[in-house]
Design an enzyme around this catalytic site. Sequence first.
Site, PDB file in Angstrom:
ATOM      1  N   ASP A  98       0.868  -1.167   0.000  1.00  0.00           N
ATOM      2  CA  ASP A  98       0.000   0.000   0.000  1.00  0.00           C
ATOM      3  C   ASP A  98       0.908   1.220   0.000  1.00  0.00           C
ATOM      4  O   ASP A  98       1.867   1.285   0.766  1.00  0.00           O
ATOM      5  CB  ASP A  98      -0.886  -0.007   1.259  1.00  0.00           C
ATOM      6  CG  ASP A  98      -2.300   0.438   0.963  1.00  0.00           C
ATOM      7  OD1 ASP A  98      -2.451   1.523   0.385  1.00  0.00           O
ATOM      8  OD2 ASP A  98      -3.245  -0.289   1.325  1.00  0.00           O
ATOM      9  N   GLU A 257      -6.285   3.968  -6.231  1.00  0.00           N
ATOM     10  CA  GLU A 257      -7.626   4.137  -5.657  1.00  0.00           C
ATOM     11  C   GLU A 257      -8.187   5.433  -6.230  1.00  0.00           C
ATOM     12  O   GLU A 257      -7.623   6.503  -6.022  1.00  0.00           O
ATOM     13  CB  GLU A 257      -7.545   4.200  -4.131  1.00  0.00           C
ATOM     14  CG  GLU A 257      -8.907   4.103  -3.492  1.00  0.00           C
ATOM     15  CD  GLU A 257      -8.897   4.451  -2.015  1.00  0.00           C
ATOM     16  OE1 GLU A 257      -9.849   4.084  -1.318  1.00  0.00           O
ATOM     17  OE2 GLU A 257      -7.950   5.117  -1.542  1.00  0.00           O
ATOM     18  N   HIS A 330     -11.086  -3.411   2.764  1.00  0.00           N
ATOM     19  CA  HIS A 330     -11.056  -3.016   4.189  1.00  0.00           C
ATOM     20  C   HIS A 330     -11.889  -1.767   4.458  1.00  0.00           C
ATOM     21  O   HIS A 330     -12.000  -1.351   5.605  1.00  0.00           O
ATOM     22  CB  HIS A 330      -9.609  -2.802   4.623  1.00  0.00           C
ATOM     23  CG  HIS A 330      -8.990  -1.628   3.915  1.00  0.00           C
ATOM     24  ND1 HIS A 330      -8.656  -1.663   2.572  1.00  0.00           N
ATOM     25  CD2 HIS A 330      -8.701  -0.372   4.335  1.00  0.00           C
ATOM     26  CE1 HIS A 330      -8.180  -0.485   2.213  1.00  0.00           C
ATOM     27  NE2 HIS A 330      -8.193   0.317   3.266  1.00  0.00           N
ATOM     28  N   ASP A 331     -12.420  -1.137   3.420  1.00  0.00           N
ATOM     29  CA  ASP A 331     -13.268   0.049   3.594  1.00  0.00           C
ATOM     30  C   ASP A 331     -14.740  -0.239   3.331  1.00  0.00           C
ATOM     31  O   ASP A 331     -15.560   0.679   3.393  1.00  0.00           O
ATOM     32  CB  ASP A 331     -12.834   1.152   2.614  1.00  0.00           C
ATOM     33  CG  ASP A 331     -11.452   1.700   2.921  1.00  0.00           C
ATOM     34  OD1 ASP A 331     -11.048   1.696   4.094  1.00  0.00           O
ATOM     35  OD2 ASP A 331     -10.779   2.145   1.967  1.00  0.00           O
TER      36      ASP A 331
END
Length: 564
Positions: A98, A257, A330-331
């Site tokens: 990330d 993203e 994870h969001d």
Amino acid sequence: MDRKWWKEAVVYEIYPRSFMDSNGDGIGDLKGVTSRLDYIKDLGADCIWLCPVYSSPNVDNGYDIADYRQIMADFGTMADFDELIGQAHARGIRIVMDLVVNHSSDQHVWFQESRKGRDNPYSDYYIWRDPVDGHEPTNWMCCFGGPAWTWDAQRGQYYFHEFAAAQPDLNWENPKVREEVYDMMNWWCSEKGVDGFRMDVITLISKPETFEDGPVSAEGLRPDAGQYTCNGPKIHDYLREMHREVLSRYDLLTVGEASGSGVEDALLYTGFDRGELGMCFTFEHMDCDADEHGKWTMKPLYLPNLKRVMSRWETGLEGRGWNSLYWDNHDQPRIVSRWGNTAPQWWALSAKMLATCLHMMQGTPYIYQGEEIGMVSFNWQSLQEMNDVEEHAAWETYVDQAHIYTEEEMLAIISRKGRDNARTPMQWDTSPQAGFTTGTPWLPVNPSYKTINAAAQIHDPDSIYSYYKQLIALRKAHEIIIYGDYRLLEPEDEDLFIYTRRYEGQQLLVICNFSDRTRTLPDSVRALGPAPEQILISNYREAAEEIRPYEAVVYKQAAPADGR
Ligand code: GLC
Ligand code: CA
């Protein structure tokens, strides 16, 4: 079309804090990840996206980085990281890091120096502004509640933060900042051997030339900063520079993203001739059940909208750029709770149906830990139980300040949409704490672990896990799944998501029922002549004339000669 390993890969996302705890402190760690590599290998995933493991005070669980070249103490040491990447590579599994460089932590030494004054080497590493009429430079809200500007008494100025106040935005206008970032990325590639980057909120790094107030809603909510900072004027210059300085030197998976971006933007980010990114994560399909309060609503999904959005991305990027495919991360809340059905008779069927619908599209599929065993969202009972900075901020905005929702309503909404739903510990087996830890987990284990856990599914050929494994194996065996063209059928049907893929004279016909109703096959689909012997995969054991509740079935047949 150019072949690339990352177009053919399936990525498994790990949120290390919640994956596997090796030392009983209740927090997942790198040694824990290493101990479970064989599980990921068995599933068939080629690549792991590791959520941030860098040193961090954890205001936003690692998305606030204090040192980009150190491992977070909670997660272990750099030696543990080296061991993880070595063990992963030995199994043919790649590691994607990330990359969180829109902002750092306020504990980063760059920020600590920057706030000291206006004339040191780090003064311009962040976005500082003088007050306007004695208050914040603009009326923008940050993503995690409250103003997007925070006053720093030491420096005597405001600094800008898209997210929490502890996550100050880096000033990408400053060439020194960009150099630091590229250096650090090169270091992870050349010294550590990482295989790619998932770029956190990368569409936000180029800020607008001028900062101006936006309109306040009728309910008194101030505008989100994100709408003024996404896809900014220099974003493509920065990414092309990053490509030149870093990305072009290695064979990397890169995924940006891309909040606030449509297909036209995605073509600029991922276009094959653009020299920017490999692919990006759209939010448009995730916004299909959002409304004027963003995600904080109980609005149900209307399937034709989802089909429209996903098909727009499929056909819009076809032959020109590359899609990434995801339901969970994870969001996001758990997809089977969100758009499937968790009633006992439908839980496994609907989880498999959702998996089929996604994995048969063109693009690189991402599986988020636990999705492959049908993990479900949590029934949150109080704000105290929740960890997520975003949930706490939303509570303050919608319950305490604007009185838009009652406490009960907000609990229901967070149980449906909140990020902590994805972050409860991975459910390994039926032992205490689901086998995640021998201690007290940092976030409660979902009580569903007694029935939903990996151990119960690995050896069961009918399990959701085995179904995912089969989907991944099919991708390796049939190029049409990777490279075939996409076409939507029956766009207005409210229950069925039906599409075809075509490649070298072959056709896949994918039929997914998003409802608990039994349906007859639409005439246009029947005309394609699907036959039981053409079935590639299905979540029902026996073939049938009708489409049963949550059924998913994929036929492989010759493509019609007339090109219909
Ligand atoms: C991204 C991450 C999210 C994080 C935010 C700020 O959206 O996925 O978890 O809170 O960026 O870094
Ligand atoms: Ca631990």
